[in-house]
Design a protein around this motif. Structure first.
Motif, PDB file in Angstrom:
ATOM      1  N   PHE A  54       1.620   2.065  -3.615  1.00 36.07           N
ATOM      2  CA  PHE A  54       0.854   2.431  -4.075  1.00 36.07           C
ATOM      3  C   PHE A  54       0.301   3.893  -3.470  1.00 36.07           C
ATOM      4  O   PHE A  54       0.176   4.938  -4.724  1.00 36.07           O
ATOM      5  CB  PHE A  54      -0.378   1.415  -3.710  1.00 36.07           C
ATOM      6  CG  PHE A  54      -1.769   1.608  -4.758  1.00 36.07           C
ATOM      7  CD1 PHE A  54      -3.014   2.390  -4.149  1.00 36.07           C
ATOM      8  CD2 PHE A  54      -1.366   1.499  -5.897  1.00 36.07           C
ATOM      9  CE1 PHE A  54      -4.013   3.204  -5.042  1.00 36.07           C
ATOM     10  CE2 PHE A  54      -3.231   1.788  -6.331  1.00 36.07           C
ATOM     11  CZ  PHE A  54      -3.798   2.048  -6.538  1.00 36.07           C
ATOM     12  N   GLN A  55       0.504   4.137  -2.252  1.00 35.18           N
ATOM     13  CA  GLN A  55      -0.170   5.627  -2.255  1.00 35.18           C
ATOM     14  C   GLN A  55       0.694   6.510  -2.869  1.00 35.18           C
ATOM     15  O   GLN A  55       0.341   7.287  -2.905  1.00 35.18           O
ATOM     16  CB  GLN A  55      -0.165   5.985  -0.764  1.00 35.18           C
ATOM     17  CG  GLN A  55       0.941   6.110  -0.186  1.00 35.18           C
ATOM     18  CD  GLN A  55       0.251   5.829   1.959  1.00 35.18           C
ATOM     19  OE1 GLN A  55      -0.375   4.726   2.029  1.00 35.18           O
ATOM     20  NE2 GLN A  55       0.677   6.317   2.465  1.00 35.18           N
TER      21      GLN A  55
ATOM     22  N   HIS B 133       0.892  -1.425  -0.104  1.00 35.52           N
ATOM     23  CA  HIS B 133      -0.080   0.168   0.336  1.00 35.52           C
ATOM     24  C   HIS B 133       1.107   1.157   0.061  1.00 35.52           C
ATOM     25  O   HIS B 133       0.315   2.312  -0.550  1.00 35.52           O
ATOM     26  CB  HIS B 133      -1.124   0.031   1.413  1.00 35.52           C
ATOM     27  CG  HIS B 133      -0.706   0.377   2.439  1.00 35.52           C
ATOM     28  ND1 HIS B 133      -0.099  -0.175   3.376  1.00 35.52           N
ATOM     29  CD2 HIS B 133      -0.514   1.689   2.966  1.00 35.52           C
ATOM     30  CE1 HIS B 133       0.364   0.308   4.299  1.00 35.52           C
ATOM     31  NE2 HIS B 133       0.216   1.512   4.164  1.00 35.52           N
ATOM     32  N   GLN B 134       1.817   1.326   0.707  1.00 34.35           N
ATOM     33  CA  GLN B 134       2.702   2.542   0.734  1.00 34.35           C
ATOM     34  C   GLN B 134       3.081   2.441  -0.717  1.00 34.35           C
ATOM     35  O   GLN B 134       3.290   4.360  -1.432  1.00 34.35           O
ATOM     36  CB  GLN B 134       4.353   2.017   1.517  1.00 34.35           C
ATOM     37  CG  GLN B 134       3.545   2.126   3.369  1.00 34.35           C
ATOM     38  CD  GLN B 134       4.240   2.521   4.087  1.00 34.35           C
ATOM     39  OE1 GLN B 134       5.494   3.089   3.526  1.00 34.35           O
ATOM     40  NE2 GLN B 134       3.313   3.553   4.595  1.00 34.35           N
TER      41      GLN B 134
END
Lengths: 121, 135
Positions: A78-79, A75-76
């Motif tokens: 991606f964010q 997620h990191q």
């Protein structure tokens, strides 16, 4: 609804922003989801199995909808990519007007001071 | 539909909503380039809060908000998450706090959105130093 991998999703999201420059909106929705139906989740709960949750991200321009699932490990990254896209695309918002307001406020103050000093002479 | 004026209130209420019902709460964002408007909505299908803006500075705040929600939604509401707003530089660092004594050197606002207790062993990330004092 098209389910994509995170990277193609980001590419498609960029295209959506490009298409809606003149007209239209882009909606992006984030939700905490396990990608399993309620029945299956209840079964897993009763069986004592651990349910894996991910972040479901959906994007639409009103006509086409795309979605992707992002887990806790990626997620990191991606964010960070998502933030880059937003920064590049959200250029229509107004910039800060504080500097202009300050200039007019300062010039007003100077005029007031001049007026005050004149009658003493 | 409730529009909230204060950004900080909006953030706090959104996180509360999510923690109270993680399975139903969703965060939606709508951007219209032709109008130059941005609207954020957080709802759990019972309560709904919204924030609208046309200011570029709010887009930056929204990025940080996105990071909070990405982490909450990917990892779940149980993790100890410290949202670190690095005001001196333009980057956002989201640190996962393993114990209560970890220090962050940036002179920034630390918004602690963890619930206390629950010291999960989450992989600790090396803290990135902001443009504070050089050591």
């Amino acid at each position: 609804m098209v389910r994509l991998q995170p990277d193609p999703f980001l590419n498609e999201l960029t295209n959506m922003f490009e298409r809606t420059t003149e007209k239209g909106s882009v909606w992006v929705t984030l939700k905490h989801s396990s990608d399993k139906s309620k029945v299956k989740r209840n079964k897993m709960k009763t069986a004592g199995e651990k349910i894996e949750f991910k972040c479901l991200i959906r994007a639409t321009d009103g006509k086409k909808t795309i979605s992707t699932m992002v887990g806790p490990k990626d997620h990191q990254r991606f964010q960070w990519s998502y933030a880059t896209i937003l920064k590049a695309r959200m250029t229509a918002l107004k910039k800060r007007e504080r500097k202009d307001k300050r200039k007019t406020a300062d010039s007003d103050k100077k005029q007031d001071l001049k007026k005050q000093s004149k009658p003493s002479n | 539909m409730v529009y909230i004026e204060s950004w900080d209130d909006f953030v706090e209420k959104s996180v509360q909503l999510f923690r109270s019902d993680p399975e139903k709460t969703r965060y939606a964002m709508k951007y219209r380039h032709c109008d130059g408007k941005l609207v954020l909505k957080v709802t759990d299908d019972r309560e709904c809060i919204k924030f609208k803006t046309d200011q570029a500075q709010d887009a930056k705040k929204m990025e940080k908000f996105n990071n909070i929600f990405f982490t909450l939604m990917a990892r779940g509401p149980d993790g100890n998450v410290l949202a670190h707003y690095c005001l001196s530089s333009s980057c956002l660092y989201l640190g996962i706090r393993v114990n209560r004594n970890s220090e962050f050197r940036c002179n920034a606002v630390n918004t602690d959105i963890s619930e206390g207790g629950g010291k999960e062993q989450v992989e600790a990330q090396a803290p990135r130093r902001g443009r504070g004092r050089k050591q």
